[in-house]
Design a protein around this motif. Structure first.
Motif, mmCIF file in Angstrom:
data_model
loop_
_atom_site.group_PDB
_atom_site.id
_atom_site.type_symbol
_atom_site.label_atom_id
_atom_site.label_comp_id
_atom_site.label_asym_id
_atom_site.label_seq_id
_atom_site.Cartn_x
_atom_site.Cartn_y
_atom_site.Cartn_z
ATOM 1 N N ARG A 31 0.819 -1.231 0.000
ATOM 2 C CA ARG A 31 0.000 0.000 0.000
ATOM 3 C C ARG A 31 0.846 1.272 0.000
ATOM 4 N NH1 ARG A 31 -5.369 0.231 0.848
ATOM 5 N NH2 ARG A 31 -5.182 2.156 2.022
ATOM 6 N N ASN A 176 -4.266 8.483 4.322
ATOM 7 C CA ASN A 176 -5.232 8.264 3.245
ATOM 8 C C ASN A 176 -4.676 8.518 1.847
ATOM 9 O OD1 ASN A 176 -7.551 7.553 4.878
ATOM 10 N ND2 ASN A 176 -7.443 9.649 5.634
ATOM 11 N N ASP A 179 -5.341 5.657 -1.022
ATOM 12 C CA ASP A 179 -6.694 5.611 -1.581
ATOM 13 C C ASP A 179 -7.029 6.873 -2.371
ATOM 14 O OD1 ASP A 179 -7.280 3.039 -0.580
ATOM 15 O OD2 ASP A 179 -7.842 3.872 1.370
ATOM 16 N N ASN A 188 -10.590 2.029 -8.570
ATOM 17 C CA ASN A 188 -11.177 1.487 -7.349
ATOM 18 C C ASN A 188 -10.304 0.319 -6.910
ATOM 19 O OD1 ASN A 188 -12.651 -0.032 -5.481
ATOM 20 N ND2 ASN A 188 -14.617 0.528 -6.419
ATOM 21 N N PRO A 189 -9.706 0.381 -5.704
ATOM 22 C CA PRO A 189 -8.779 -0.671 -5.281
ATOM 23 C C PRO A 189 -9.391 -2.073 -5.290
ATOM 24 C CG PRO A 189 -9.040 1.006 -3.554
ATOM 25 C CD PRO A 189 -9.859 1.435 -4.713
#
Length: 199
Positions: A31, A176, A179, A188-189
């Motif tokens: 991430r 954040n 995202d 969209n993950p």
């Protein structure tokens, strides 16, 4: 534009965000969003911009002997609030500051447009005295790739790429960023596949 399309146009991915795909095998980059400072035939260098260190900027200044504890209490608010990121697994004892181009010293390296990189203690002194750049992101360590390594990781579906957004680079909402950067490029993950496609 993403990945190989961007490479075909410019050849290199300087001033791009690298966004880790959900299937990233290396836990250190899970991430993560990396700002690519340099990319050439010899390799690439970037800074992870969304993994926080537990160290406060004032504590770092005290450790480095720039300030004592009494002086640290009187830091300008902007300096006191400066967050320190984990820039990557390479050379973690070394500090790097990505910043706006309104601060320049001899060791400052222009990266792209309005963004520069300074890796000397001068900039920390300037920030602590309220004379630093308008925008700054501090990191300990960096992320590096050898010749052809990053291109291979992108081809194997390890990373998405997109042009860097200066506002997202320097804003303080570290948690954040992953995202929000995906949303910025319309991804969209939950729809991301961990499998690489080959025609």
């Amino acid at each position: 534009m993403m990945g190989s399309d961007m490479q075909a146009k410019s050849g290199f991915l300087d001033h791009q965000f690298l966004i880790a795909m959900p299937g990233m095998q290396d836990e250190r980059f899970a991430r993560s969003v990396i700002y690519l400072c340099a990319h050439s035939e010899e390799g690439a260098m970037g800074i992870i911009i969304n993994q926080l260190q537990e160290l406060d900027f004032s504590d770092l200044l005290i450790q480095l002997g720039i300030l004592d504890e009494k002086q640290a209490i009187r830091l300008p608010t902007k300096a006191r609030d400066l967050q320190i990121c984990n820039g990557g697994p390479v050379d973690r004892s070394r500090g790097f500051v990505l910043h706006s181009d309104d601060y320049m010293v001899e060791s400052t390296m222009p990266v792209a447009g309005e963004i520069c990189l300074t890796a000397t203690v001068d900039i920390l002194r300037a920030i602590s005295a309220g004379r630093g750049p308008r925008h700054a992101l501090m990191a300990l360590g960096y992320s590096g790739w050898g010749a052809g390594q990053l291109e291979q990781e992108i081809a194997e579906n390890g990373w998405l790429t997109c042009p860097a957004n200066i506002d997202l680079l320097f804003d303080g909402d570290i948690d954040n960023k992953y995202d929000r950067i995906l949303a910025l490029i319309g991804v969209n993950p939950t729809h991301l596949s961990t499998q690489a496609g080959h025609a």
